[in-house]
Design an enzyme around this catalytic site. Structure first.
Site, short mmCIF file in Angstrom:
data_model
loop_
_atom_site.label_atom_id
_atom_site.label_comp_id
_atom_site.label_asym_id
_atom_site.label_seq_id
_atom_site.Cartn_x
_atom_site.Cartn_y
_atom_site.Cartn_z
N HIS A 115 0.82 -1.20 0.00
CA HIS A 115 0.00 0.00 0.00
C HIS A 115 0.86 1.27 0.00
O HIS A 115 0.67 2.15 0.83
CB HIS A 115 -0.91 0.03 1.23
CG HIS A 115 -1.87 -1.11 1.31
ND1 HIS A 115 -2.50 -1.46 2.49
CD2 HIS A 115 -2.32 -1.97 0.38
CE1 HIS A 115 -3.29 -2.49 2.27
NE2 HIS A 115 -3.20 -2.83 1.00
N PRO A 116 1.83 1.39 -0.92
CA PRO A 116 2.62 2.63 -0.95
C PRO A 116 1.76 3.81 -1.36
O PRO A 116 0.82 3.68 -2.16
CB PRO A 116 3.71 2.33 -1.98
CG PRO A 116 3.12 1.30 -2.87
CD PRO A 116 2.24 0.46 -2.00
#
Length: 564
Positions: A469-470
């Site tokens: 989940h960057p």
């Protein structure tokens, strides 16, 4: 070769597919979408339970890897990003979780004007087609299909929810509705047994529009800038160089790694970073590539007393039967991502909304599907969902084929290290509850002998993985370190926007695909100058007694929506 369009969208991922559909609703608007990947028609993409294959291969995945992470004893961490139509929505875990309402109020408090929950909720509803009906939180008329897989048919799913209640937490029927906090079902982007990626939901239905052109296997080299304005892009198809001109805007939707990398290669970013990479500085924008953040997690695994877990379905014949049932009937274990229940809790009293997430899986294995337990087991994937550590994306050269330097600085902050300690201890308390007694055997990982802070810290350093989940690397806001403003316009360059999760000021307390699609829905109205959807005044669920209690098993009280 050169063509002219009203808008050029770089990237056919979660955001780019939404923009392709919404911008071309006006037949007078001509749009070009460039995607380096190819077709998403593979069975391994379309069958939900096969998610680990495209996520961990190279055909559909950029296969980014971090620099050695100081907080993880120098380990490099896999950072998958979609390289295919649909982008990461075609290779992700299919989880549909929006985040807590207060996450978006937090965005607004950080300077993202107009992105509070009251403004975002209408666009979540616009995007969605929820299998269980509409209300003031959920929509049923949108392109994105959302359901619960096999409706928690495996008894382990409900046992985990019941264990959360036994431990003193509330339960929630809909973590994407009024009350996120608590234990309950998780939702996924699946329609009629098929992965409902952004490509399936938004792009494929509009591919026949004459005002839309999609070019695959197109590597965008740089954004073209003339006199301080983005005028087009230069890209490669094979070894053939092409240019495309934009009459109105260039929109970068290449994701939290690709977007800052493209801007930097185009001469837009921190001057020192660009000069070190041998790139001419066209606009010194210090926030491009900074503020990078990610969710990370550990696996807490247990052996299971009963032979009901997915570990018993890992053999080649079982996989063949699952695949055939999916191909022929679109039913069975192939139609789910297997994350059918979970929970959101607060790590401490006085924390206003959840900052810990649980994904429950009725199997004990790695997230990539490897190293399954011999025998039966289950696991809880968990981590602190509001990380404080920040990293960066930095171009090494102007070559688009050379991956940038990626550093998340995982566990750089003591708050994140303490967050993992709490995750371990709270998970153990939950799994120890009576509801899990018929199923719970010995703890496999970390193992019962891992008890002290130092022992837990060592386990986390050695085993922690990205939750994929960057975000945040082109943060929106109104201060000098914001890469884009609140309308997603890049600072210092006219006619250029960024629309993807790189603009998130902070991590929502959830998986990122749903808020990325919401963001693109609202961005389309901003780009076209259309009236924005009316703000919502739906109530926000906060746990009773949150100021003084870490957990509360009493009915929740309503709180009217609004800023923090």
């Amino acid at each position: 070769m050169s063509e002219e369009f009203d808008y050029i969208v770089v990237g056919a991922g979660s955001a780019g597919c939404v923009l392709a559909a919404r911008l071309t609703e006006d037949p007078a608007v001509k749009v070009l979408v460039l995607e380096f990947g190819g077709s998403d028609r593979s069975i391994f993409i379309q069958m939900p339970s096969a998610l680990s294959i495209p996520m961990n291969g190279t055909k559909y995945n950029w296969r980014y890897e971090t620099a050695p992470e100081p907080g993880l004893d120098g380990r490099r961490v896999h950072c998958p990003r979609g390289k295919v139509l649909g982008g990461s929505s075609s290779i992700n875990g299919l989880v549909y979780m929006r985040g807590h309402a207060r996450d978006f109020d937090e965005w607004e408090g950080l300077g993202a004007r107009g992105w509070g929950y009251r403004n975002c909720l209408p666009y979540f509803r616009k995007a969605e087609s929820f299998a269980f009906g509409a209300d003031e939180y959920r929509g049923t008329g949108g392109p994105l299909a959302v359901n619960n897989g096999n409706r928690m048919a495996n008894p382990l799913y409900r046992a985990f929810v019941d264990a959360g209640r036994d431990a003193g937490y509330i339960t929630t029927e809909d973590p994407n509705g009024y009350m996120q906090e608590g234990f309950g079902p998780m939702h996924m982007t699946v329609k009629d047994g098929v992965r409902w990626s952004a490509a399936n939901a938004y792009l494929r239905p509009v591919l026949s529009r004459p005002n839309l052109k999609v070019v695959t296997h197109a590597m965008t080299r740089r954004v073209l800038v003339e006199a301080g304005r983005a005028t087009g892009v230069e890209y490669l198809v094979g070894d053939t160089a092409r240019t495309a001109r934009a009459r109105r805007e260039v929109i970068v939707s290449a994701g939290p790694i690709g977007s800052p990398h493209l801007l930097q290669r185009s001469g837009i970013g921190p001057g020192a970073v660009l000069r070190a990479a041998g790139i001419e500085v066209l606009a010194d924008v210090p926030g491009v590539g900074e503020n990078l953040q990610d969710h990370s997690e550990i696996y807490i695994q247990y052996a299971c007393k009963q032979p009901i877990t997915l570990n018993g379905r890992m053999g080649p014949l079982s996989k063949l039967r699952i695949g055939l049932e999916w191909i022929l009937f679109k039913r069975g274990l192939g139609v789910t991502n297997h994350f059918e229940s979970g929970g959101f809790i607060r790590s401490d009293a006085s924390v206003g909304w959840p900052d810990i997430q649980f994904h429950f899986l009725p199997a004990a294995m790695r997230y990539d599907g490897k190293q399954p337990l011999k025998g039966h087991g289950f696991m809880v994937l968990t981590g602190p969902n509001k990380p404080r550590s920040r990293g960066h994306v930095r171009a090494r050269s102007a070559d688009p084929r050379e991956h940038p330097e990626i550093l998340f600085n995982y566990l750089d902050r003591e708050e994140d290290r303490e967050g993992f300690r709490r995750c371990v201890r709270l998970t153990r308390e939950i799994v120890a509850q009576p509801a899990m007694d018929p199923f719970r055997a010995e703890e496999i990982a970390p193992g019962a002998d891992v008890r002290s802070d130092d022992e837990i810290d060592a386990f986390v350093r050695q085993t922690m993985e990205s939750t994929y989940h960057p975000c945040g690397s082109c943060r929106m806001g109104e201060d000098a370190m914001a890469a884009v403003d609140s309308e997603l316009r890049v600072r210092g360059i006219a006619g250029l926007r960024v629309v993807d999760s790189s603009v998130f000021p902070s991590e929502p307390n959830a998986n990122l695909n749903a808020p990325t699609i919401m963001l693109a829905e609202r961005a389309a109205d901003l780009i076209l100058g259309r009236p924005l959807l009316p703000a919502s005044n739906a109530a926000i669920g906060l746990a009773p007694g949150w100021e003084s209690s870490q957990r509360s098993g009493r009915p929740a009280r309503p709180v009217l929506g609004g800023a923090l």
